[in-house]
Write a protein that holds these residues in place. Structure first.
Motif, PDB file in Angstrom:
ATOM      1  N   ALA A  11       0.846  -1.190   0.000  1.00  0.00           N
ATOM      2  CA  ALA A  11       0.000   0.000   0.000  1.00  0.00           C
ATOM      3  C   ALA A  11       0.881   1.239   0.000  1.00  0.00           C
ATOM      4  O   ALA A  11       1.743   1.394   0.873  1.00  0.00           O
ATOM      5  CB  ALA A  11      -0.914   0.000   1.221  1.00  0.00           C
ATOM      6  N   VAL A  13       0.615   4.809   0.805  1.00  0.00           N
ATOM      7  CA  VAL A  13      -0.387   5.524   1.604  1.00  0.00           C
ATOM      8  C   VAL A  13      -0.421   6.993   1.227  1.00  0.00           C
ATOM      9  O   VAL A  13       0.612   7.673   1.200  1.00  0.00           O
ATOM     10  CB  VAL A  13      -0.086   5.350   3.101  1.00  0.00           C
ATOM     11  N   VAL A  42      -3.581   3.950  -1.410  1.00  0.00           N
ATOM     12  CA  VAL A  42      -4.592   3.721  -0.381  1.00  0.00           C
ATOM     13  C   VAL A  42      -4.643   4.957   0.519  1.00  0.00           C
ATOM     14  O   VAL A  42      -3.601   5.442   0.968  1.00  0.00           O
ATOM     15  CB  VAL A  42      -4.279   2.474   0.466  1.00  0.00           C
ATOM     16  N   TRP A  44      -5.136   7.001   3.827  1.00  0.00           N
ATOM     17  CA  TRP A  44      -4.830   6.578   5.196  1.00  0.00           C
ATOM     18  C   TRP A  44      -6.035   6.566   6.126  1.00  0.00           C
ATOM     19  O   TRP A  44      -6.148   5.691   6.989  1.00  0.00           O
ATOM     20  CB  TRP A  44      -3.703   7.442   5.785  1.00  0.00           C
ATOM     21  N   ASP A  46      -9.267   6.178   5.268  1.00  0.00           N
ATOM     22  CA  ASP A  46     -10.426   5.485   4.711  1.00  0.00           C
ATOM     23  C   ASP A  46     -10.771   4.322   5.643  1.00  0.00           C
ATOM     24  O   ASP A  46     -10.026   3.345   5.752  1.00  0.00           O
ATOM     25  CB  ASP A  46     -10.099   4.968   3.307  1.00  0.00           C
ATOM     26  N   GLN A  48     -12.787   2.014   5.405  1.00  0.00           N
ATOM     27  CA  GLN A  48     -13.137   0.743   4.756  1.00  0.00           C
ATOM     28  C   GLN A  48     -11.917  -0.119   4.430  1.00  0.00           C
ATOM     29  O   GLN A  48     -12.057  -1.275   4.034  1.00  0.00           O
ATOM     30  CB  GLN A  48     -13.911   1.024   3.455  1.00  0.00           C
ATOM     31  N   VAL A  49     -10.727   0.428   4.612  1.00  0.00           N
ATOM     32  CA  VAL A  49      -9.509  -0.298   4.229  1.00  0.00           C
ATOM     33  C   VAL A  49      -9.171  -1.353   5.274  1.00  0.00           C
ATOM     34  O   VAL A  49      -9.172  -1.084   6.484  1.00  0.00           O
ATOM     35  CB  VAL A  49      -8.325   0.676   4.068  1.00  0.00           C
ATOM     36  N   ASP A  50      -8.863  -2.555   4.803  1.00  0.00           N
ATOM     37  CA  ASP A  50      -8.356  -3.621   5.653  1.00  0.00           C
ATOM     38  C   ASP A  50      -6.841  -3.671   5.464  1.00  0.00           C
ATOM     39  O   ASP A  50      -6.344  -4.238   4.480  1.00  0.00           O
ATOM     40  CB  ASP A  50      -9.003  -4.952   5.267  1.00  0.00           C
ATOM     41  N   TRP A  51      -6.111  -3.097   6.398  1.00  0.00           N
ATOM     42  CA  TRP A  51      -4.662  -2.989   6.244  1.00  0.00           C
ATOM     43  C   TRP A  51      -3.965  -4.333   6.366  1.00  0.00           C
ATOM     44  O   TRP A  51      -2.816  -4.489   5.940  1.00  0.00           O
ATOM     45  CB  TRP A  51      -4.102  -1.987   7.259  1.00  0.00           C
ATOM     46  N   TYR A  54      -2.300  -6.219   3.272  1.00  0.00           N
ATOM     47  CA  TYR A  54      -1.064  -5.754   2.637  1.00  0.00           C
ATOM     48  C   TYR A  54       0.150  -6.316   3.377  1.00  0.00           C
ATOM     49  O   TYR A  54       0.186  -6.361   4.607  1.00  0.00           O
ATOM     50  CB  TYR A  54      -1.000  -4.220   2.634  1.00  0.00           C
TER      51      TYR A  54
END
Length: 320
Positions: A11, A13, A42, A44, A46, A48-51, A54
């Motif tokens: 990602a 960022v 991506v 930072w 958001d 909805q992001v599943d970190w 990555y």
């Protein structure tokens, strides 16, 4: 096209202002693809992001965080594998780190610190400003030159505006920096040196951001840097490496035995005697101006690929 399961995911960022990355960083995606790394932009904050999907996240154009620093630090702590890591984000996002470096003998631009809640009146502020030459007022937490103003010590009106500026920042809860203005910035510009894993990559010369006395910078700062390619001297390269070594030994959770940071930018200017003086150290989301340095895009991509291969550094933790 789907990414093969064995391909590392990275990602890059960014922030909502640059959802597809800043144009300077966009070429990183194909450069990493050439190294069999699937990279994508991506945002930072958001939600909805599943970190966790990555293999690594790399901070790039997150230039909106300064007004939400604590939120940004909490986000950094939540990302499984972040480059540069949370302890570096915490330390470097507040310019009080300059005092720590000066306390240990590094040549740093002369700074007086004013802290909110101390009840300074106008006379107390007046007495803390330089008696001669120009000086700069700016918040300790900011993006680029935003919130900074340049003033003339010997001009009564300019001094009054500086007092008003400092009082306004203090009232808003900001720590305030009072720095001597380095005249050589006007003559020669500010020098920025970029390092990947501690190895010098390239350098640029930046035009002075505060050219007008009394004007407070309000722009983002992310898109206004005017730079040109610069050939750094051996003394400047060595001074930058010394500053990074100081930082490695003093960032909580790091030491000289931990590996160098994947990327860093060190900004400096020559003092009156020609020796380089540290202006700032950018370890969170610096503009690297990859187009300025020959093959610097490849060097950065190689640095990130190496970071992936090496795995997490034991020093990449947050102790707070």
């Amino acid at each position: 096209m789907t990414t093969p399961p064995s391909t590392p995911r990275l990602a890059l960022v960014t922030c909502a202002d640059f959802p597809e990355l800043h144009p300077e960083d966009a070429p990183l995606i194909p450069a990493l693809a050439e190294r069999d790394i699937a990279a994508e932009a991506v945002i930072w904050d958001d939600e909805q992001v599943d970190w966790s999907v990555y293999d690594m996240a790399v901070i790039r154009s997150t230039w909106d965080y300064s007004s939400r620093r604590l939120q940004f630090i909490e986000w950094a702590r939540s990302v499984p594998r972040l480059v540069n890591p949370p302890n570096v984000v915490r330390w470097n996002s507040d310019k009080h780190y300059l005092q720590a470096l000066e306390d240990h003998g590094l040549a740093v631009v002369q700074t007086t610190w004013l802290e909110p809640g101390r009840g300074y009146d106008k006379r107390a502020l007046h007495n803390r400003f330089p008696a001669r030459e120009d000086f700069v007022i700016k918040p300790a937490i900011s993006a680029g030159s935003v919130g900074a103003g340049r003033y003339t010590a010997t001009d009564a009106n300019s001094r009054r505006y500086a007092i008003e500026h400092a009082m306004r920042l203090l009232a808003e809860g900001h720590s305030v920096m009072v720095q001597r203005y380095m005249p050589k910035v006007d003559l020669h510009g500010e020098i920025a040196l970029v390092y990947f894993h501690g190895t010098y990559s390239h350098a640029m010369k930046k035009e002075a951001a505060l050219t007008d006395v009394g004007e407070v910078a309000v722009q983002d700062g992310a898109d206004v840097e005017t730079v040109e390619r610069y050939k750094a001297t051996p003394a400047e390269i060595e001074a930058g490496q010394a500053a990074l070594a100081f930082a490695r030994a003093r960032i909580p959770g790091r030491s000289l035995s931990s590996r160098p940071l994947a990327y860093a930018r060190v900004d400096m200017v020559p003092a009156g005697d020609g020796e380089p003086v540290l202006m700032e150290m950018e370890l969170v989301d610096p503009r690297l101006h990859l187009s300025v340095g020959r093959r610097s895009l490849d060097r950065f991509a190689d640095s990130l690929a190496a970071e992936l291969r090496m795995g997490p550094d034991a020093a990449n933790i947050d102790l707070a």
